[in-house]
Design a protein around this motif. Structure first.
Motif, short mmCIF file in Angstrom:
data_model
loop_
_atom_site.label_atom_id
_atom_site.label_comp_id
_atom_site.label_asym_id
_atom_site.label_seq_id
_atom_site.Cartn_x
_atom_site.Cartn_y
_atom_site.Cartn_z
N GLY A 35 -47.62 -18.44 91.29
CA GLY A 35 -48.32 -19.13 92.37
C GLY A 35 -47.84 -18.81 93.77
N SER A 49 -53.89 -22.72 91.99
CA SER A 49 -52.69 -22.54 92.83
C SER A 49 -52.32 -21.06 92.96
CB SER A 49 -51.51 -23.32 92.23
OG SER A 49 -51.21 -22.85 90.93
N GLU A 50 -52.86 -20.23 92.09
CA GLU A 50 -52.59 -18.80 92.14
C GLU A 50 -53.66 -18.04 92.93
OE1 GLU A 50 -49.86 -17.91 88.30
OE2 GLU A 50 -51.99 -18.21 87.86
#
Length: 266
Positions: free
Chosen positions: A184, A112-113
């Motif tokens: 994120g 997600s990052e």
């Protein structure tokens, strides 16, 4: 699945590092992520196949066309070595997003990052053409230190330089420090990239650390060094009878090893 790339050095090194960091207690559950820009030779081992495209805005210009080996969202680093095809994948960065061209089976996606990784790679490539790796984990003592120490680049760097001699040798460019931020999203990605214009290491307060380098060993070595110094600091800061390495001593070390530390941090 292309077995040539599955058994490649790049995949094995990333899988080994995920397990190493889990064993050190730095990547609990699905904590942490790694990305690695493939060389042309490494990318050529990936056989062309149908790919999934994911839209993503504001792609850095200098990242377009890059192939990146990256860990999956929600991947447990304890298990990556045993489940590579689901927990690792390769993306090709494009103008409007990225294509998944290897791995991430059963509809998995990158961490997600991912945007932070793209921005971090972009920032470091602008100042170092040999850059290839971003490693993020939750190294324990460096995270602890963010609760008891001023959160400025200068203060954090100077304290760690003063703990053990190798620190100023290993990271003379210092450390960037960010206050707590939501992970994120684009904001933390942009803030991290701004720090990486001047250094290779960024500490996220009450979260963890990110390091960059020209190899996995290079980036991980930076984290090991920083966290060792942070551990010594946490074990001694309330019971010291000495002040640690002085500014003059740091200058002596720098002169002997012909390094140029950031002058404003001394």
């Amino acid at each position: 699945m292309n077995n040539n790339f599955l058994n490649s050095k790049a995949v094995n090194e990333v899988a080994d590092l995920t397990y190493t960091m889990w064993r050190m207690g730095w990547d609990e559950k699905n904590g942490g992520n790694i990305s690695y820009i493939l060389s042309d030779e490494e990318a050529s081992q990936i056989e062309a196949s149908a790919s999934r495209f994911v839209e993503l805005e504001n792609i850095p210009e200098n990242m377009i066309g890059k192939y990146i080996l990256i860990t999956a969202s929600g991947s447990n680093f304890r298990l990556v070595k045993e489940d590579i095809i689901h927990t690792l994948g390769v993306i090709k960065v494009e103008k409007a997003g990225y294509s998944i061209c290897w791995g991430f089976e059963e509809e998995n996606r990158p961490t997600s990052e991912i945007y932070m990784h793209l921005l971090s790679h972009s920032a470091r490539l602008k100042v170092d053409s040999t850059h290839r790796v971003v490693v993020h984990n939750h190294a324990t003592e460096i995270s602890e230190m963010t609760f008891v120490h001023p959160l400025t680049d200068k203060a954090f760097t100077r304290t760690l330089w003063g703990i053990i001699t190798e620190c100023i040798i290993v990271f003379p460019d210092g450390i960037g420090v960010l206050p707590w931020m939501v992970c994120g999203n684009e904001e933390i990605g942009q803030a991290t990239a701004e720090k990486l214009a001047d250094c290779r290491i960024v500490v996220w307060a009450h979260h963890g650390i990110l390091a960059t380098g020209n190899s996995l060993n290079d980036a991980f070595g930076l984290i090991e060094t920083v966290n060792k110094a942070a551990k010594i600091y946490m074990n001694t800061f309330d019971k010291r009878i000495t002040d640690g390495i002085t500014t003059e001593q740091l200058k002596e070390v720098s002169a002997f090893f012909s390094i140029q530390p950031r002058e404003e941090f001394l």
